[in-house]
Design a protein around this motif. Structure first.
Motif, short mmCIF file in Angstrom:
data_model
loop_
_atom_site.label_atom_id
_atom_site.label_comp_id
_atom_site.label_asym_id
_atom_site.label_seq_id
_atom_site.Cartn_x
_atom_site.Cartn_y
_atom_site.Cartn_z
N UNK A 142 -32.42 -21.72 -23.20
CA UNK A 142 -33.11 -20.43 -23.07
C UNK A 142 -34.62 -20.58 -23.14
N UNK A 143 -35.10 -21.80 -23.20
CA UNK A 143 -36.53 -22.04 -23.23
C UNK A 143 -36.97 -22.77 -21.98
N UNK A 144 -38.10 -22.35 -21.44
CA UNK A 144 -38.70 -23.10 -20.36
C UNK A 144 -39.39 -24.34 -20.94
N UNK A 145 -39.15 -25.46 -20.34
CA UNK A 145 -39.73 -26.71 -20.82
C UNK A 145 -41.06 -26.91 -20.09
N UNK A 146 -42.15 -26.93 -20.85
CA UNK A 146 -43.49 -26.92 -20.27
C UNK A 146 -44.21 -28.23 -20.52
N UNK B 43 -32.04 -32.53 -20.16
CA UNK B 43 -31.19 -32.74 -18.99
C UNK B 43 -30.32 -31.52 -18.66
N UNK B 44 -30.40 -30.47 -19.50
CA UNK B 44 -29.59 -29.28 -19.28
C UNK B 44 -30.35 -28.27 -18.44
N UNK B 45 -29.62 -27.48 -17.68
CA UNK B 45 -30.26 -26.50 -16.82
C UNK B 45 -30.73 -25.29 -17.63
N UNK B 46 -31.79 -24.66 -17.13
CA UNK B 46 -32.33 -23.46 -17.76
C UNK B 46 -31.47 -22.26 -17.41
N UNK B 47 -31.25 -21.38 -18.40
CA UNK B 47 -30.61 -20.10 -18.14
C UNK B 47 -31.71 -19.04 -18.09
N UNK B 48 -32.13 -18.61 -16.90
CA UNK B 48 -33.25 -17.68 -16.82
C UNK B 48 -32.96 -16.39 -17.58
N UNK B 49 -33.93 -15.94 -18.35
CA UNK B 49 -33.75 -14.73 -19.16
C UNK B 49 -33.40 -13.53 -18.31
N UNK B 50 -34.04 -13.41 -17.14
CA UNK B 50 -33.79 -12.25 -16.27
C UNK B 50 -32.33 -12.21 -15.83
#
Length: 514
Positions: free
Chosen positions: A184-188, A45-52
């Motif tokens: 910090x991980x994309x959920x796939x 439920x947490x937002x992704x922090x894009x690495x870029x």
């Protein structure tokens, strides 16, 4: 690749594919600490922090630390001669730029370096020492060394190293927290099970520096053809269930594990899934047909073909959010006298509250409360827009008629923009039961919800082209959606500025708005 969740078989054993080790010639899988299940569920439920974005923000912060400290020390401790300001400012900016270039070359701007404090900080010390050494060498050979204070130079060197030490330690603490939370991980999600999906998972697990966690598998085939566990990951449902799953639980990446030869099946899947605001990739690992290297993108060492990208992502998202916040805040300051007058007129001419709150669908179909100035009589308001407002509608107050014609009733949505529910520019958020003729919008337009891949807006591309107000025909909502999708695919800050500038002109026509 960080495992999202593993399931044992009925006898309590891991599936054989996870015990047997990697295939011959494939490097041994890395061992990762597995986060507690409660944290994994919370991460969904947490937002992704894009690495870029994280890497770019760190680069900007360190540039500001170096340049800011250098000039601040000059202002505080060096004799302030008017002609020296520009010399010292140029020196500190040049020093900061050179450091950032060296740090990039030393690999200091990567997620891996943020997690390895000792080796990273050692390289920071080396990079900053080289910058100061080069600075002194240039000053000596150019015979301008006398123009610079040695106290300033020494203070700058020590203070930068001290503050960068504190900054990198703070970043390390944040990184550990974000890693635990899964930010910090994309959920796939993998679409398609069987041996091909199992081989794909093995390859991803054996690849270094992957940034994904697998949530599970979706496949239309029954358990007699695709087992409930694929390489230890559960089959979560059929492909039609994935849209609902992605809207209730964070999904960043869809991986289609089907051969390119299954063209019709891939197209059917894409028709179902393109409404989601996610990246979609087609696995190219087991395809005999090979293209040029630049055709592929990679997760670790595994090749993929890019099918769709999440719109307005990474730095584009940051630009748009800053753009919205700055202009919405300025707009509220400038328009506050007008909004007070409108509020007073509503209060004096009809009973009831000044504002009207309506639930609408926002980004990724999330429900949001949108604010407007009340334009109808209180006992006749239609919170779900079950009935279209038409010309001469008796439910609309005299003041409300003017507000709706000029779209001034939408001004309170600037508060929604500051809150983050809306953007200044984007597809308009429609009411839940809005209809074209007697049919819901989603029933009229195939793929209607694709317009929800971005935040809705106060104004939009469709509105400045005249597709606003009443949708008494199905053609009107089709054209509106066509314009919304064009905007999503062609977004830029310049396009947003153009739409904002054209909005007052479009409002002068006052067509279709009752």
């Amino acid at each position: 690749m960080e495992p999202e969740r593993r399931l044992d078989d009925k006898k309590g054993r891991r599936p054989r594919s996870l015990h047997a080790g990697p295939p011959k010639g494939m490097p041994e899988r890395r061992k990762h600490p597995r986060p507690p299940l409660a944290e994994i569920r919370r991460a969904a439920s947490l937002s992704l922090l894009p690495n870029a974005v994280l890497v770019g923000a760190t680069r900007v912060v360190e540039f500001l630390i170096i340049a800011g400290l250098g000039f601040a020390i000059y202002l505080l401790h060096v004799a302030q001669e008017p002609g020296q300001h520009i010399v010292y400012l140029g020196a500190v900016v040049t020093g900061a730029l050179v450091f950032c270039g060296l740090a990039q070359g030393f690999g200091l701007y990567s997620i891996k370096s943020f997690r390895e404090f000792t080796s990273s900080y050692s390289r920071i010390v080396l990079a900053w020492t080289l910058v100061l050494a080069a600075f002194m060498a240039v000053a000596f050979f150019a015979k301008v060394g006398a123009e610079f204070s040695r106290v300033w130079l020494g203070s700058w060197y020590v203070s930068v190293l001290s503050l960068l030490l504190a900054e990198r330690l703070s970043l390390l603490i944040l990184m550990r927290r974000w890693l635990r939370e899964g930010r910090l991980y994309r959920r796939a999600v993998i679409i398609g099970g069987g041996e091909q999906a199992e081989e794909l998972i093995r390859s991803l697990e054996a690849s270094p520096n992957t940034d994904i966690r697998i949530a599970g598998i979706f496949d239309d085939r029954g358990d007699d053809r695709v087992l409930p566990l694929v390489a230890g990951y559960p089959k979560l449902g059929k492909i039609k269930d994935l849209v609902d799953f992605a809207r209730k639980s964070r999904v960043d990446l869809l991986i289609i594990s089907l051969p390119m030869a299954a063209e019709k099946r891939v197209l059917q899947i894409l028709k179902t899934l393109w409404v989601l605001p996610v990246d979609i990739r087609l696995s190219a690992q087991n395809n005999a047909l090979r293209f040029r290297p630049h055709t592929y993108s990679y997760i670790g060492n595994v090749p993929f073909i890019d099918i769709a990208d999440k719109p307005i992502a990474d730095w584009d998202f940051v630009q748009k959010r800053v753009f919205d916040a700055v202009l919405a805040g300025a707009g509220l300051l400038v328009l506050s006298p007008l909004m007070l007058l409108i509020a007073l007129a509503i209060k004096l001419t009809s009973k009831g509250p000044v504002f009207f709150k309506q639930t609408r669908q926002g980004f990724n179909n999330e429900l949001i409360d949108v604010y407007k100035f009340r334009s109808m009589y209180t006992d006749m308001t239609d919170a779900e827009a079950d009935r279209l407002v038409t010309k001469g509608d008796p439910r609309v107050t005299p003041i409300g008629r003017l507000l709706r014609k000029t779209s001034l009733d939408e001004l309170p949505q600037l508060f929604n923009v500051l809150k983050g529910d809306l953007s200044l520019v984007g597809p308009r958020p429609h009411a839940l039961k809005a209809k074209a003729k007697d049919r819901l919008y989603a029933d009229v337009v195939d793929g209607y919800f694709a317009r929800h891949r971005v935040k809705p807006g106060v104004t939009g591309w469709a509105q400045i082209h005249g597709w606003r107000g009443e949708t008494d025909t199905e053609e009107k909502i089709r054209r509106r959606v066509e314009h919304d999708l064009y905007y999503i695919e062609n977004w830029s800050v310049v396009l947003d500025l153009y739409i904002l500038l054209m909005t007052p002109i479009a409002l002068l026509k006052m067509d279709n708005a009752y």
